[in-house]
Design a protein around this motif. Structure first.
Motif, PDB file in Angstrom:
ATOM      1  N   CYS A 139      36.655  31.529  48.001  1.00  0.00           N
ATOM      2  CA  CYS A 139      38.099  31.743  47.839  1.00  0.00           C
ATOM      3  C   CYS A 139      38.758  30.465  47.315  1.00  0.00           C
ATOM      4  O   CYS A 139      38.427  29.363  47.751  1.00  0.00           O
ATOM      5  CB  CYS A 139      38.704  32.119  49.191  1.00  0.00           C
ATOM      6  SG  CYS A 139      40.493  32.328  49.134  1.00  0.00           S
TER       7      CYS A 139
ATOM      8  N   TRP B  90      38.400  32.350  55.440  1.00  0.00           N
ATOM      9  CA  TRP B  90      38.424  32.803  54.046  1.00  0.00           C
ATOM     10  C   TRP B  90      37.030  33.182  53.557  1.00  0.00           C
ATOM     11  O   TRP B  90      36.025  32.610  53.991  1.00  0.00           O
ATOM     12  CB  TRP B  90      38.958  31.681  53.147  1.00  0.00           C
ATOM     13  CG  TRP B  90      40.402  31.371  53.365  1.00  0.00           C
ATOM     14  CD1 TRP B  90      41.417  32.253  53.555  1.00  0.00           C
ATOM     15  CD2 TRP B  90      40.991  30.060  53.401  1.00  0.00           C
ATOM     16  NE1 TRP B  90      42.602  31.575  53.702  1.00  0.00           N
ATOM     17  CE2 TRP B  90      42.373  30.235  53.612  1.00  0.00           C
ATOM     18  CE3 TRP B  90      40.490  28.764  53.263  1.00  0.00           C
ATOM     19  CZ2 TRP B  90      43.260  29.159  53.693  1.00  0.00           C
ATOM     20  CZ3 TRP B  90      41.363  27.695  53.341  1.00  0.00           C
ATOM     21  CH2 TRP B  90      42.732  27.889  53.557  1.00  0.00           C
ATOM     22  N   CYS B  91      36.985  34.106  52.619  1.00  0.00           N
ATOM     23  CA  CYS B  91      35.717  34.462  52.005  1.00  0.00           C
ATOM     24  C   CYS B  91      35.143  33.223  51.328  1.00  0.00           C
ATOM     25  O   CYS B  91      35.879  32.488  50.661  1.00  0.00           O
ATOM     26  CB  CYS B  91      35.897  35.525  50.922  1.00  0.00           C
ATOM     27  SG  CYS B  91      36.799  36.981  51.457  1.00  0.00           S
TER      28      CYS B  91
ATOM     29  N   GLY C 230      45.380  39.880  49.243  1.00  0.00           N
ATOM     30  CA  GLY C 230      44.025  39.744  49.756  1.00  0.00           C
ATOM     31  C   GLY C 230      43.887  40.338  51.145  1.00  0.00           C
ATOM     32  O   GLY C 230      43.015  41.165  51.410  1.00  0.00           O
TER      33      GLY C 230
ATOM     34  N   CYS D 165      46.091  35.928  53.566  1.00  0.00           N
ATOM     35  CA  CYS D 165      44.922  35.039  53.661  1.00  0.00           C
ATOM     36  C   CYS D 165      45.376  33.593  53.514  1.00  0.00           C
ATOM     37  O   CYS D 165      45.036  32.722  54.315  1.00  0.00           O
ATOM     38  CB  CYS D 165      43.925  35.359  52.559  1.00  0.00           C
ATOM     39  SG  CYS D 165      43.176  36.980  52.719  1.00  0.00           S
TER      40      CYS D 165
ATOM     41  N   ILE E 281      37.441  39.024  55.995  1.00  0.00           N
ATOM     42  CA  ILE E 281      37.708  40.113  55.054  1.00  0.00           C
ATOM     43  C   ILE E 281      36.407  40.829  54.690  1.00  0.00           C
ATOM     44  O   ILE E 281      36.343  42.039  54.609  1.00  0.00           O
ATOM     45  CB  ILE E 281      38.340  39.544  53.760  1.00  0.00           C
ATOM     46  CG1 ILE E 281      39.589  38.732  54.078  1.00  0.00           C
ATOM     47  CG2 ILE E 281      38.603  40.638  52.750  1.00  0.00           C
ATOM     48  CD1 ILE E 281      40.816  39.511  54.338  1.00  0.00           C
TER      49      ILE E 281
ATOM     50  N   TYR F  76      38.615  40.582  45.784  1.00  0.00           N
ATOM     51  CA  TYR F  76      39.292  41.716  45.146  1.00  0.00           C
ATOM     52  C   TYR F  76      39.536  41.510  43.659  1.00  0.00           C
ATOM     53  O   TYR F  76      39.856  42.456  42.952  1.00  0.00           O
ATOM     54  CB  TYR F  76      40.614  42.011  45.858  1.00  0.00           C
ATOM     55  CG  TYR F  76      40.395  42.447  47.275  1.00  0.00           C
ATOM     56  CD1 TYR F  76      39.840  43.688  47.553  1.00  0.00           C
ATOM     57  CD2 TYR F  76      40.681  41.600  48.341  1.00  0.00           C
ATOM     58  CE1 TYR F  76      39.594  44.089  48.858  1.00  0.00           C
ATOM     59  CE2 TYR F  76      40.446  41.994  49.642  1.00  0.00           C
ATOM     60  CZ  TYR F  76      39.901  43.234  49.896  1.00  0.00           C
ATOM     61  OH  TYR F  76      39.652  43.619  51.183  1.00  0.00           O
TER      62      TYR F  76
HETATM   63  S1  SF4 Z   1      42.332  35.769  49.109  1.00  0.00           S
HETATM   64 FE1  SF4 Z   1      40.575  37.048  48.542  1.00  0.00          FE
HETATM   65  S2  SF4 Z   1      38.845  35.640  48.510  1.00  0.00           S
HETATM   66 FE2  SF4 Z   1      40.487  34.593  49.610  1.00  0.00          FE
HETATM   67  S3  SF4 Z   1      40.064  35.073  51.778  1.00  0.00           S
HETATM   68 FE3  SF4 Z   1      41.504  36.621  51.009  1.00  0.00          FE
HETATM   69  S4  SF4 Z   1      40.228  38.343  50.337  1.00  0.00           S
HETATM   70 FE4  SF4 Z   1      38.896  36.557  50.551  1.00  0.00          FE
END
Ligand code: SF4
Ligand SMILES: Cc1ncc(C[n+]2csc(CCOP(=O)(O)OP(=O)(O)O)c2C)c(N)n1
Ligand SMILES: Cc1ncc(C[n+]2csc(CCOP(=O)(O)OP(=O)(O)O)c2C)c(N)n1
Ligand code: SF4
Ligand SMILES: [Mg+2]
Ligand SMILES: [Mg+2]
Lengths: 573, 167, 274, 573, 274
Positions: E23, E19-20, E128, E54, A46, E207
């Protein structure tokens, strides 16, 4: 050497800022009087994933990528194996890499490539708040001969919210990059730009589609987010209210398509935008639009399929479902924009078609045109605006909503009109709209719904036809591959091949007579499209016989078709 | 914490959880091309595993009780040396990573120090004291390392590129 | 027409309903026409949107604008119409299968979204139109359908509770056998600003003849509408499913209308100039 | 005159009991050794609407209706204008009407028809508890020469639950009807039946499809009711548990198709049944079945379209969506049963195909074959049973769920197997099933999913080919029109035309080589189907060139195609 | 494997999550693997079904059997799998968009149907994966998405209340920042006979960076599970959306398993003999 077009890729991950730098470079080039194009490729992350900005700058209007890149600037090589195929280099192309990221990976090398190392990372460290992308921007602009002031101006605009310090460090970065050019040799430079006449626009296909919808009269949009269509919605959301319209985010695509049916029944031209998976969910209700003769426009920004497929990449794969995806005999219209800029025209025209024929129009855009940005001359005003044939009702007289007219289009009354009440009906019905199971009613309504689509005068907009009147080869293509095919045809003609481009905007109904006329005289018809199944060729075959030897030229994504491939095919026979 | 076995079980879980978490964080930063921090986290995981081996050595010959994950007696929601996953960031710098590691070692130290000071079982007090001293060494080491990695400028987490839509 | 007082007959078309004689839906049609006449709303300004099912055939029996859409999708069509044409009075009608089974998600989100429209569900705890299968509101042990010979085996859907949990701002229940109370509720629902849900117990004489016994079970004990969601909930916890009346009327603002234009279309392109 | 086949229609509304009488007549004829067929037509009312039982009794196996009826028994003429077109009379046909219902309406009359009035209503009034349908049954049986005892036996079986009084009054009705024959002249009588050899079955196409599914190995069904598919589900619901299976009624078609994906992922062959509107809702997840290579069978019992269309009537209109209704390049299989009885074979075969190829198979049945009842010889055992290529996994070794095999089918592991864990994936993936956006992975997986379908050996089941080896005319048709076309071809041959029937069961992939072989030598190919758009012909054209002059012969429903129309076309050229 | 005690690592694949960093979903993955290890369930007998988002990427990070299905359809796929294969332990995971927006109808009907499976929703009040649009659980006035520049303007969906109204028999809420409590809930949910719903507050750092503040807001005040639906409802009426713990555990029988065969396939045709 000076060229009319230079292609540049910038790649980097995790905050290197390649997309922002790409857009600044494109807009600076526009300021300087150039045309250009910027696409992108992304990793699955992302944020902070590997990404590449893919640019082409040109002295002429350009909407097709070149076969490869002349300059590749790499801040790092993260996961390069995943997208190296999307970074083909032109012969003699120059790779500018940061030694901080190590040697250029073997898979990026071949005999023809030249490599320069520039320590972007180290240089940016030397500047307080310095960033690698600014250094690279300064370098690239200097290399290709782009006016430094234009660049500074765009950076200033772009960073206007960030404060003076950020601005100063960015400028320092640009300057450092420009100075680093010393020693880099044999770089393709752009010719001087031609003098600007009118305004230029910097626009993506998705934004253009949104504007086209509004210009076509759309004032209601209901939709559910999906890559790569969401940008259309994100553009419409703030812009529709400015002109008195509304956008609603729905719970799903079933809701969004049915909401626009409701809005349109109310007399307000309505649109939704989605991609393959969402379109699949909408087909039952698109069938309702066909049966109840309620105009709606569905923009499908195609992505790699099948199923969830490859959401971030482009493919021309939803023709099958767009044309044949409704149950029952359900004639409707399918169109496809021919370029980033043409998303504006085709969407506006599609609203016009939907309203004029009271039917569903599916617009097959795709990720390539939707999410790429281009510099174009400000488009001319387009006259099309959705105009419905509205019924003159007489209170007390029975209104025939589904009257059998010569052209198959029945005047429609809008709620609030006295004497015009009717039931929009998904069951088969007679002229009044009352349900009927009788063969006579079924046959006459089927014929009317077919006739209004088949007999409509689509004018000259059905396709772009270009090239030699005495062509031997026709390159027949549709939608977003049009500009690539155009460049291939132009190159073939430059080599003396008599060739013609037929790029089709009206996918269904098949404009068979016009196609025959456009293909008259050729001995070869090369059907070009980006998918595995040859969907357009099959669709054409289903409806007509193509002249000459028919050659299928198609392959799946994610790597977009390039002019060189098509040219090679044209020349290979 | 009543028995020596239970204490050792906590020591084992503390190091094991910490090692797994540092590895998870390393993976996460690796996926986001932040190799400097990835390497640091891997190193931290490695140290945790070394300590884990020590704790497991102590446990030889003992039958450690099975404790349900949520029934350990940690001072907080997670084992003290387990860094919070939510403190990671794809643009984080070695400075941030070291601060995280330092925090986790400090919490580890405090956990053992508290036991060493208050537990009624002398053997547990003794071991806890040993462990606390060891943790104190790590704290000192990390503090020394931190000197080489000053805090980055305040806009360290600024990304010029917006996040992207991947489906 | 506004000056003249409207008659229920003005809202009835000359198409004869195909419903089985004795079907509860006749009374719902009558209550809607009577209610609209009472409110003196010109038929041309009212739209009736339905899905698919016996009950969803209702629009054609009125002189209103109507949309006989597809199974389960009445609410999105109605919502789109109201959002695009805030000047219209929009009602949506349908059955328990249409609204709670295939249309369940739109029901929940329509309750949340609070668009100013009225949703009347004719609940007969059965799929009338497809030969009598169990619906979400059918008792778990009803063995009347060949499709679920042992009974559906699933706890019945609780329409009022679901509406309240989902955020509906007007919730009532009526019985087709008490058409005047139903008419009162239709009027109140249409006048309510926001999403109003009228749950009508409407017997299916063909597949659920035992529902004739509902007459004995219903009782009008929702006397005064609660204005606090909590109170309404507490009341529902004791509900036997046959209490009629207006349960709840909240005051949340309806979902956004169409804004006024502030700019000409021609100027929209300026943002792209470079 | 004595005939090998007699066609009888009984029409009446509001409790006249024509459907029950029709079924008793058919079953009594079966008892007496005849073959036969019974279809139906209904008004829009749930109960008590006008309806007609449409029978054909024959000494030979028969699955096609005749061009018209020899005998029409009318208890009343309610809404006759709505379905008169479904009641064509054979030349010299006999209308037996009840004077109680008034004169025979003008629209039922023509020069060739004979009319007799029989006071069914009055006669039934004279019997305590008498019913018009029993009187008519007695009359019809006597007229066509059906053994009275067989009739009494069937009535006794049918009414076994109703008590002695009901039985007595029914018998009195039968007797009264039989006596009323006196004076009715020139009635077509049936030849003596041939001696019975083995068992006979009385079965509808929908029941046959249910049985075929179970015989193919299906043990899980999830579905949502819809006309005219519900009967399949109502047959499966009590029968699946007998063999250890389960049927679940779902909240909608999105749930049902995804539930069967889940069941099948678990290793249990799974089916759902629906009609056009439901199929439209399922396409997104059918695409998931294709991408994740999860076998599923979807039976679409087609009805009149588009949209809600004509739910109670038949049409072959969902070929477009069944073949092309998925987004992306999504190869899968589409089949169609060729008759009421063939619903058994084709469904069973389809389960076999889905399991063998690990793909989605859509079976295009329709209301005509689904809801008609026929008397057939008990079908032979069919060997097909769904057999999946199951993976031999080794714990510790990486299992390649989507391995690139020669035939494109990758051995599948079932949950519970050690070493076989994998993720069924709708994103494009590599051989392990891990998501990938790389062109190489995409292309190889697309090719594999195509190859397994295209290269599969479908054996001789792809079609029924019958007729003259040296045929000049081929009648090429698909699905439920096969038997009508067969009768047309037989009649043409009886008139000396060299003709051949090619009735196709395998709609997609198009078996082009086999078709070419089957059509070899003909100078005319008449493509027969029941829809407005000529969907099958277009589909064939898309994939191959048909030999000889291709003649499109298609028209929409609701009136089923008749042998005479096709014959007239064959002879007209 | 049954004899050996399982380790969380046995349930983790070697695929690194995309994932970021930061997260909340990482903790959910950890809790699931830890919980399954605690229950000592062989990975080969557990299946994990997800939709799209996500959070729905989770199955690939496990060594379990998994199905990464399409957006909104995880629950029907999981239900079909469990009904066809009652011997498996089935979990379904996904996001708030997947489960409450496009999948809302399946959520409601899965709660009613009470198939014996566990549904874990990672709720971050945002989409997400598609760049941060509002989800059903987003506050009405959140203006963080370009798609709803004025805010979604719709009252948030109440997951626990909806589950209870729909008839779920196990309902709990956890916070990804308290992974041990989450692990406890996963274990209890998997052991519960029937449909169990675990609502996990799982922040999206990209986000909704402000969700880091959830740590301060959550409080573990659902102490003992209620066994009476009414009590659970009363408790929920006071809920602030941040209470964690197991709210409710009822005792309804799970939906029918596959029956034993009583007849051979060959005999089924006998019913058609005439
Ligand atoms: S939910 Fe939000 S923090 Fe988690 S991977 Fe997706 S964009 Fe990234
Ligand atoms: C997509 C789709 N699925 C199924 C059907 C078949 N169908 C028509 S009406 C109906 C149920 C009707 O039940 P309900 O809404 O309760 O209305 P009622 O007939 O009881 O008034 C069904 C399942 C359909 N028309 N479309
Ligand atoms: C039919 C369909 N519509 C839309 C999408 C696009 N889409 C993918 S994920 C997603 C929402 C994800 O939100 P959520 O379920 O909350 O998961 P998160 O990413 O927040 O974990 C959407 C709208 C899709 N893949 N398929
Ligand atoms: S079947 Fe039932 S619901 Fe339908 S019209 Fe008849 S009584 Fe009414
Ligand atoms: Mg109902
Ligand atoms: Mg989310």
């Amino acid at each position: 050497m000076a060229l009319s077009s230079v292609s540049i890729a910038m790649t980097g991950s995790g905050g290197a800022g390649v997309m922002t730098a790409g857009q600044i470079l494109l807009d600076a080039a526009a300021k300087a009087g150039y045309y250009g194009l910027m696409g992108r490729t992304l990793g699955p992350q992302i944020r902070g994933g590997e990404s590449a900005a893919l640019l082409r700058l040109s002295t002429e209007p350009v909407q097709s990528p070149d076969d490869g890149f002349d300059i590749l600037v790499a801040f790092d090589w993260g996961n390069i194996e995943r997208f190296r195929e999307e970074l083909p280099m032109n012969p003699g192309g120059l790779i500018i890499a940061d030694p901080h990221a190590g040697d250029v990976p073997a898979l990026m090398l071949d005999a023809e490539r030249r490599i320069e190392y520039v320590p972007f990372h180290a240089m940016s460290k030397d500047i307080h708040g310095g960033r690698v992308n600014m250094v690279a921007l300064g370098l690239i602009a200097e290399l290709v001969g782009l006016d430094h002031d234009c660049l500074v101006e765009r950076v200033t605009t772009q960073l206007s919210g960030k404060g003076q310090t950020a601005l100063d460090s960015s400028r320092a970065g640009l300057d450092a990059g420009a100075e680093a050019v010393v020693g880099v040799k044999g770089v393709p430079r752009l010719d001087r730009p031609k003098p600007r006449t009118g305004d230029r626009w910097s626009i993506t296909g998705n934004d253009a589609a949104g504007l086209g919808a509004i210009q076509g009269g759309v004032r209601f949009c209901a939709a559910y987010p999906i890559t790569p269509a969401t940008d259309i919605l994100e553009w419409l959301a703030p812009n529709l209210p400015k002109v008195g319209g509304t956008l609603v985010q729905c719970e799903d695509e079933l809701a969004s398509v049915n909401m626009i049916l409701g809005g349109s029944y109310g007399g307000v031209p309505s649109v939704t935008a989605t991609s393959g998976p969402g379109l699949a969910l909408m087909t039952e209700s698109i069938g309702l639009a066909v049966a109840s003769e309620t105009p709606v426009v569905i923009i499908d920004v195609q992505r790699g399929g099948p199923s969830t497929g490859i959401p971030t990449k482009s493919e021309q794969v939803d023709l099958n479902i767009a044309v044949n995806g409704l149950h029952g005999d359900a004639p409707h219209v399918v169109t496809a924009p021919l370029s980033i800029g043409d998303c504006l025209f085709t969407t506006q025209w599609s609203v016009h078609l939907a309203e004029a024929m009271q039917t569903a129009v599916i617009v097959l855009s795709d990720q390539t045109v939707g999410q790429s940005r281009t510099i174009i001359d400000k488009p001319a005003e387009i006259a099309f605006i959705g105009r419905r044939k509205v019924a003159e009702t007489v209170p007390g007289e029975r209104y025939l909503r589904y009257a059998l007219t010569a052209d198959g289009v029945s005047p429609m009354s809008l709620p609030g009109t006295d004497g015009g009440a009717y039931i929009a009906e998904g069951l088969e019905h007679d002229e009044t709209g009352r349900p009927s199971t009788q063969g006579a009613h079924h046959t006459e309504q089927l014929a009317k719904r077919q006739r209004k689509i088949t007999d409509f005068d689509y004018g000259d907009h059905w396709a772009l036809v270009d090239g030699d009147p005495d062509a031997e080869v026709a390159v027949l293509t549709w939608g977003s591959t049009a500009e690539v095919a155009r460049e291939a045809v132009n190159r073939a003609r430059a080599r003396g091949v008599k060739a013609r481009l037929v790029a089709v905007r009206l996918i269904d109904p098949v404009p068979a007579d016009r196609l025959r006329y456009a293909l008259a005289g050729v001995s070869r018809t090369v059907v070009v499209e980006q998918n595995h199944g040859g969907q357009y060729l099959r669709h054409l075959r289903a409806h007509m016989d193509l002249p000459g030897r028919v050659e299928a030229f198609h392959r799946p994504g994610p790597l977009g078709l390039r002019p060189g491939e098509i040219l090679a095919h044209i020349l290979s026979q | 914490m009543d028995s020596l076995e239970e204490f050792i079980a906590h020591a084992v879980a503390l190091e094991e959880d910490s090692a797994v978490r540092f590895d998870d964080m390393a993976d996460s930063l690796d996926v986001h091309q932040n190799h400097e921090v990835t390497d640091l986290f891997r190193k931290m995981a490695h140290y945790s595993r070394l300590h884990l081996a020590e704790a497991q050595k102590l446990a030889e010959g003992m039958t450690l009780p099975h404790i349900k994950p949520w029934e350990y007696k940690w001072p907080d929601k997670e084992p003290p040396e387990t860094p919070g996953m939510d403190a990671t960031h794809y643009l984080m710098t070695p400075h941030h990573a070291l601060v995280m590691a330092l925090d986790s070692e400090k919490r580890g130290h405090d956990f053992y120090a508290a036991l060493a000071a208050t537990h009624e079982n002398p053997r547990i007090r003794e071991l806890a004291q040993e462990f606390a001293e060891e943790e104190a060494e790590h704290v000192a080491l990390l503090q020394a390392m931190l000197l080489r990695y000053p805090a980055p400028p305040p806009d360290w987490d600024e990304d010029m590129d917006p996040p992207v839509s991947v489906d | 027409m506004d000056a003249v007082v409207a008659k229920p007959q003005d809202y009835k078309s000359d198409l004869k309903p195909i419903w089985c004689p004795g079907c509860g839906d006749f009374s719902v049609l009558a209550a809607i026409t009577r209610g609209l006449a009472e409110l003196n709303l010109p038929p041309k300004d009212v739209a009736l949107v339905s899905g698919i099912g016996c009950s969803s055939r209702l629009p054609a029996y009125s002189t209103l604008y109507g949309f006989h859409s597809v199974h389960g999708r009445a609410l999105p069509v109605a919502s789109g119409l109201k959002l695009a044409r805030p000047d219209l009075t929009v009602l949506s009608v349908g059955g328990d299968g249409d609204g709670f089974s295939i249309g369940g998600n739109h029901f929940v989100h329509a309750c949340r979204r609070n668009v100013d429209l009225t949703y009347i569900v004719m609940d007969n705890s059965v799929y009338g139109m497809t030969k009598g299968q169990a619906s979400p509101t059918t008792q778990a042990d009803w063995t009347g359908s060949k499709l679920t010979p042992e009974g559906p085996g699933v706890a019945p859907f609780r329409p009022l509770e679901m509406a309240l949990s989902s955020g509906a701002t007007f919730i009532s229940r009526a019985f087709s056998g008490d058409p005047m109370e139903l008419t009162r509720q239709v009027c109140a629902a249409v006048q309510h600003k926001g999403f109003s849900f009228v749950h009508v117990l409407s017997p299916c004489v063909t597949y659920r003849p035992e529902q004739k016994g509902w007459r004995e079970l219903v009782h009008g004990d929702f006397t005064e509408p609660y204005t606090d969601r909590r109170d309404a909930f507490l009341r529902l916890l004791d509900d036997d499913g046959f209490t009629t009346g207006i349960l709840y009327q909240g005051a949340a603002a309806p979902f956004q209308p169409m804004p006024r234009a502030t700019q000409s279309v021609a100027d929209l392109g300026d943002q792209f100039v470079i």
